[in-house]
Design an enzyme around this catalytic site. Structure first.
Site, PDB file in Angstrom:
ATOM      1  N   CYS A 172      50.627-118.165  -3.964  1.00 14.62           N
ATOM      2  CA  CYS A 172      50.501-117.496  -2.691  1.00 14.62           C
ATOM      3  C   CYS A 172      48.857-117.567  -2.372  1.00 14.62           C
ATOM      4  CB  CYS A 172      51.123-116.448  -2.392  1.00 14.62           C
ATOM      5  SG  CYS A 172      50.921-115.847  -0.803  1.00 14.62           S
ATOM      6  N   CYS A 175      48.026-114.458  -0.195  1.00 11.23           N
ATOM      7  CA  CYS A 175      48.304-113.119  -0.917  1.00 11.23           C
ATOM      8  C   CYS A 175      47.114-113.025  -1.513  1.00 11.23           C
ATOM      9  CB  CYS A 175      49.642-113.133  -1.881  1.00 11.23           C
ATOM     10  SG  CYS A 175      51.023-113.874  -1.094  1.00 11.23           S
ATOM     11  N   ASP A 176      46.759-113.882  -2.399  1.00 12.75           N
ATOM     12  CA  ASP A 176      45.965-113.880  -3.549  1.00 12.75           C
ATOM     13  C   ASP A 176      44.355-114.594  -3.308  1.00 12.75           C
ATOM     14  OD1 ASP A 176      47.837-112.592  -4.940  1.00 12.75           O
ATOM     15  OD2 ASP A 176      48.436-114.431  -6.066  1.00 12.75           O
TER      16      ASP A 176
END
Ligand code: NAP
Length: 352
Positions: A172, A175-176
């Protein structure tokens, strides 16, 4: 005996919330199990609000053209949620996935949908009303069930990949990607579909360079997305290669990936501080094995064209959990609506 629900919805992506909006407006008082907030779900990419909550901009959801959404969001959402969403929206033109999901949830809540933040881990469809058990041991009984548990990202399955999960390996980018470890460093994205291009494009905001490692000599992604990859000077396509090992150490996490040419077998190392997987998805149906008809790949089978009926009467499926073909937010929402209407008609037909 505890009260019997009319409709229980399992899952909290576009399909789940759309089903909840329709079912609550039909006075069916739906109960949504939105999923548990657990480390396991975080690792698997199966936290509440689904895959869209892990994406950036959503340019193709009808009704949300590019524009300033701030005033609308302010009027629709709570200050707490806004505070969480605002940083994610910075620099974006269209609605973001996390915004869209909170708007859908809010819309369902506005009509009286009840929500439990737990996973359903066991179902018994052999007795009626159906019996569902959550990860907290909670049991509910319901006349109908709508399954909208979606799908999750796949990993390559290499031991070195699991060893570096969350230390440079991720599925992801949204997200990261902004983590310090990835800033101004080369990164690797694995895959050749729309998701791979999307992830690679997103990561170019932070990375010095993004290698897209693909196992064939042509992308699966749509034409517009392919162009986006080809036109981005920070993206380098690495054709006909597969990742065979993730390299790294305890201190730095990922430092590179060893790749192998699919024909010649020749290996080389790409220096990179992260590897992002974009190689497709697996439906979240582990708790349904033996309970419902599933395809070879584990997707729920719709038993009748253009209906959300599963192999068990009174159990309906919506969204990616039953769709390995379209997999769009809008098709998920559409089938969520269909499932709620199917459940409503089933209840009316049986006088429930
Ligand atoms: P996908 O289209 O199935 O692509 C998966 C990619 O991963 C393929 O290129 C595949 O290679 C590769 N792959 C699969 N298993 C692999 C393995 N074990 N090792 C190496 N490579 C592997 O999946 P997706 O990109 O997630 O897209 C899913 C759906 O969502 C599509 O319908 C897509 O259009 C949609 N989507 C749309 C957007 C958008 O419009 N903005 C964004 C994201 C997703 P092969 O090509 O060789 O099979």
């Amino acid at each position: 005996m505890a009260e019997v629900e009319k409709v229980v919805i399992i899952g909290s992506g576009p399909a789940g919330w759309t089903a909840a909006i329709y079912a609550s407006r039909a006075n069916l008082h739906p109960l949504v199990f939105e999923g548990a907030i657990s480390e396991e779900n975080r690792m698997n990419g199966t936290l509440p609000l689904g895959q869209l909550n892990l994406t950036t901009e959503v340019e193709n959801y009808p009704g949300f053209p590019a524009g300033k959404l701030t005033e609308f969001l302010r009027s629709a959402l709570s200050p707490d949620e806004l505070a969480m969403l605002e940083p994610l929206h910075e620099g974006k033109h269209a609605v973001t996935g996390p915004e869209l999901m909170r708007l859908m949830k809010q819309q369902a809540l506005n009509f009286g949908t009840r929500v439990i933040t737990e996973d359903i881990v066991e179902v018994d469809f052999s007795e009626r009303p159906f019996r569902l058990t959550s990860n907290e041991g909670r049991t509910v009984r319901s006349h109908t069930v709508i399954i909208a548990t979606g799908a999750r990202a796949n990993y390559l399955g290499l031991p070195s990949e699991s060893a570096f999960k969350n230390r440079g390996v991720s599925a992801c980018a949204v997200c990261d990607g902004a983590l310090p470890r990835f800033r101004n460093r080369p990164l690797v994205v694995v895959g050749g579909g729309d998701s791979a291009v999307e992830e690679a494009t997103y990561l170019t905001k932070y990375a010095s360079k993004v290698y897209m490692v693909h196992r064939r000599d042509q992308l699966r992604a749509s034409q517009i997305m392919q162009q986006r990859a080809f036109n981005n000077p920070k993206i380098e396509l690495v054709w006909n290669h597969r990742v065979v090992e993730v390299l790294g150490n305890d201190k730095e996490g990922v430092t590179g990936v060893r790749i192998e040419h699919v024909q010649s077998g020749e290996q080389k190392v790409l220096e990179a501080s992260g590897m992002f997987l974009a190689i497709g998805h697996t439906p979240n149906t582990h708790f349904l094995r033996g309970k419902l008809e599933l395809t070879d790949k584990g997707y729920i089978v719709w038993k009748k064209p253009f209906r959300t009926y599963t192999s068990v009467e009174g159990v309906f499926a919506a969204g990616d959990v039953a769709d390995d073909y379209y997999r769009q937010a809008v098709t998920s929402a559409g089938t969520g609506c269909m499932a709620a209407l199917d459940a409503e008609r089933y209840l009316a037909h049986h006088g429930l």
